[in-house]
Design an enzyme around this catalytic site. Structure first.
Site, short mmCIF file in Angstrom:
data_model
loop_
_atom_site.label_atom_id
_atom_site.label_comp_id
_atom_site.label_asym_id
_atom_site.label_seq_id
_atom_site.Cartn_x
_atom_site.Cartn_y
_atom_site.Cartn_z
N GLN A 127 -0.05 53.77 -17.62
CA GLN A 127 -0.82 52.68 -18.24
C GLN A 127 -1.64 51.91 -17.20
OE1 GLN A 127 2.42 53.23 -18.68
NE2 GLN A 127 3.03 52.99 -20.82
N ARG A 166 6.20 53.07 -35.82
CA ARG A 166 6.70 52.78 -34.44
C ARG A 166 7.99 51.99 -34.60
NH1 ARG A 166 3.75 51.86 -29.36
NH2 ARG A 166 5.35 52.60 -27.99
N ARG A 195 -1.82 50.31 -29.03
CA ARG A 195 -0.52 50.11 -28.40
C ARG A 195 -0.45 48.70 -27.81
NH1 ARG A 195 -1.95 49.16 -23.86
NH2 ARG A 195 0.11 48.68 -23.08
N GLY A 196 0.73 48.35 -27.25
CA GLY A 196 0.92 47.00 -26.74
C GLY A 196 1.53 46.17 -27.85
N ALA A 197 2.73 45.63 -27.60
CA ALA A 197 3.50 45.00 -28.67
C ALA A 197 2.69 43.97 -29.49
CB ALA A 197 4.77 44.39 -28.09
N ASN A 243 11.21 44.93 -18.59
CA ASN A 243 9.79 45.29 -18.60
C ASN A 243 9.70 46.77 -18.23
OD1 ASN A 243 6.98 44.59 -18.88
ND2 ASN A 243 6.80 44.64 -16.66
N LYS A 244 8.49 47.27 -18.24
CA LYS A 244 8.25 48.69 -17.94
C LYS A 244 9.02 49.16 -16.71
CE LYS A 244 5.92 50.75 -19.88
NZ LYS A 244 6.59 51.30 -21.09
N ASP A 273 8.84 42.79 -21.76
CA ASP A 273 9.13 43.29 -23.11
C ASP A 273 10.17 42.42 -23.81
OD1 ASP A 273 8.04 45.91 -21.71
OD2 ASP A 273 7.82 46.08 -23.89
#
Lengths: 347, 347
Positions: free
Chosen positions: A193, A86, A44-46, A244-245, A234
């Site tokens: 996370q 994804r 995971r993680g762009a 962002n998150k 993001d």
């Protein structure tokens, strides 16, 4: 520490669903392996997904036909298949598109040549990501002083990239250079996370850290316990508004109230100049059970309770002190200075 | 719905650690039962703890010596022991102190007489709490308009008191009178009282609600989705500074920034005029595993990660719009008006 290794043409990666309890390394030996690793969030993680997918394609093509037409058909299907693992991850389709473009520009080459080219492109996507991280860490770490107490949210470390990370790389580098840093890690509900990945990473890198629940940050700030905040991003609009998150905007408001500098760390590829400001960034609503049933295994709310579960929030640029990028640190006025930096790049 | 029953001299209570999955009723048959029920948060919520502890003492004294001097010694130790189960909870020591005072004023009575007196005092503490809740609900519900979207934190409902609740009673009454209320419920990490208790209570009372993670409140406010915030209190200083569940101060800062009225709801017994301001309120640090291992069953952080886990925070009175009490609504200047209200009481 890296989240992914490509040694002797063998691709291996940390299964992030097993963290922080176990550090399990897995091999990716086929297209199907790669698809399932991304789908199941083992990777995971762009930025990391992009690099991983690129290598995955380079492995997959070894099993394809030596007949060029058949090869190209198989290649196209493989790209589409991997993309679908994804669908919302921008870096995934960006990396695959980049490899696809390279192949389509070189269809005069034979299959062996195309294979080599795909591998070469995957390697350069990888190298670039490592370099971007290094540059962000170098610029950003200058913002950190000895004994700083730093707050971070979600995971923006080596588990999210192919390099040393974004916001967490800045912090880790800051610790190595300035010493005595203490990092407070927001657990980052709903998917945790911070607790699962960031705390583990920092301990792995021997950076002193303390885990907190998301709602404890304000109290820490009130007591004068936080000097700086660093988070990833993001997507960043042309005026500096930053998605962002979920929970990032919360911290930004608290930082403003307590006069604590709030920094974003992100590479140039995170900027989306087609969006004038943050109001154009779409906010994905996710599965209510992410809130009701923690990590799919611990039910905390009544079965049928309604849930509001946005994946991201947008922090207006007026709450941001500076944006650390691979091209240097961008200060306000963001609209002007972001453009300046991104135009430099084009020269 | 009530969280506690005292019928035929038998004390039973809902084990709140089992909600929302199961509604388990338990009996308290000794001082040790009572201590452990409070310590383990099976019984929680400041006013409920006070009533519960009072009944618990009335049960415990049945096993004490019939010799008055020995009885009084045992009684004193029992009071101190029970108090230590939750040091920050002012209602606990308030209720126990009230019973103690009653006993010390009547040492001419024999042990049987003292026992009866203790039971009588426990019953009146109970009755008063029910009445206080009614009064707060009546006053506070006037602050609620039709279709208000209200945010609350932790649990300040019937599970927190011996009556219908404090902040949640105001909201529930508001819904009954004004209609169309929507309540956003902070899940309230680490112990998740919002998700487990408040969401369950609201659904039990048929009040429309949505569960959110604590870090989502800011986003909701930014989008104009919250009209008012009502929370309970654990202790209120003479100037109005209010200690409540960790995360309350976070909301108060967000409310200020977004210009949303922020209300405290608490009975007179929550005020501690011996403290000039909130800086004198002790903040209990709790077990790191509350953060690392959710509800004692789901590990989310590395085994040895350090944790910062304050149970409460203090909201400065300047962030509070008004305090709803059983004596009416108190507006700023709080220092003057709190005193005025509490003096009225003495008349």
């Amino acid at each position: 520490m890296r989240a992914l290794k490509f040694i002797n043409n063998k691709l291996s990666y940390i299964d992030q669903t097993k963290l922080p309890l176990k550090e399990v390394w897995r091999r990716c030996m086929s297209l199907e392996d790669g698809f399932s690793a991304i789908k199941r969030l083992e990777v995971r993680g762009a930025p990391l997904i992009g690099v991983f997918a690129a290598y995955c394609i380079s492995i997959a093509v070894k099993d394809f036909s030596l007949d060029k037409l058949k090869f190209l058909n198989q290649f196209e299907s493989a790209i589409e298949y991997l993309k679908s693992s994804r669908p919302t991850a921008v870096n995934l389709s960006w990396a695959l598109q980049r490899i696809r473009k390279r192949v389509l520009e070189n269809t005069d080459k034979n299959v062996l040549g195309l294979r080599r080219m795909i591998l070469k492109e995957a390697r350069s996507i990888h190298k670039e990501d490592v370099l971007l991280c290094q540059r962000m860490a170098e610029s950003g770490s200058k913002l950190i002083n000895k004994s700083d107490r730093i707050l971070t949210h979600c995971n923006a470390g080596f588990l999210a990239t192919a390099g040393e990370g974004t916001a967490l790389a800045v912090i880790t580098r800051g610790h190595k250079v300035r010493r005595d840093i203490l990092v407070y890690v927001d657990e980052t509900r709903p998917l945790l996370q911070g607790a699962r990945l960031t705390a583990w990473e920092l301990m792995k890198n021997k950076v002193p850290c303390k885990l907190i629940c998301d709602n404890m940050a304000a109290y820490l700030m009130q007591k004068g316990g936080i000097d700086k905040i660093f988070v990833g991003a993001d997507r960043i609009a042309a005026n500096g508004d930053t998605a962002n998150k979920i929970g990032t905007y919360n911290l930004a408001v608290l930082a403003k109230y307590h006069k604590i500098p709030f920094y974003i760390v992100a590479p140039f590829s995170t900027f989306d100049l087609s969006l004038a400001n943050g109001s154009y960034i779409p906010i994905e609503q996710r599965d209510p059970d992410e809130v009701r049933v923690i990590l799919g295994s611990l039910r905390i709310g009544p079965k049928d309770v309604e849930v509001f579960n946005p994946a991201f929030d947008v922090t207006p640029s007026k709450l941001i002190k500076a944006i650390v990028t691979d091209k240097g640190i961008i200060y306000p006025p963001f609209k002007v200075n972001i453009k300046k930096i991104l135009c430099q790049k084009k020269k």
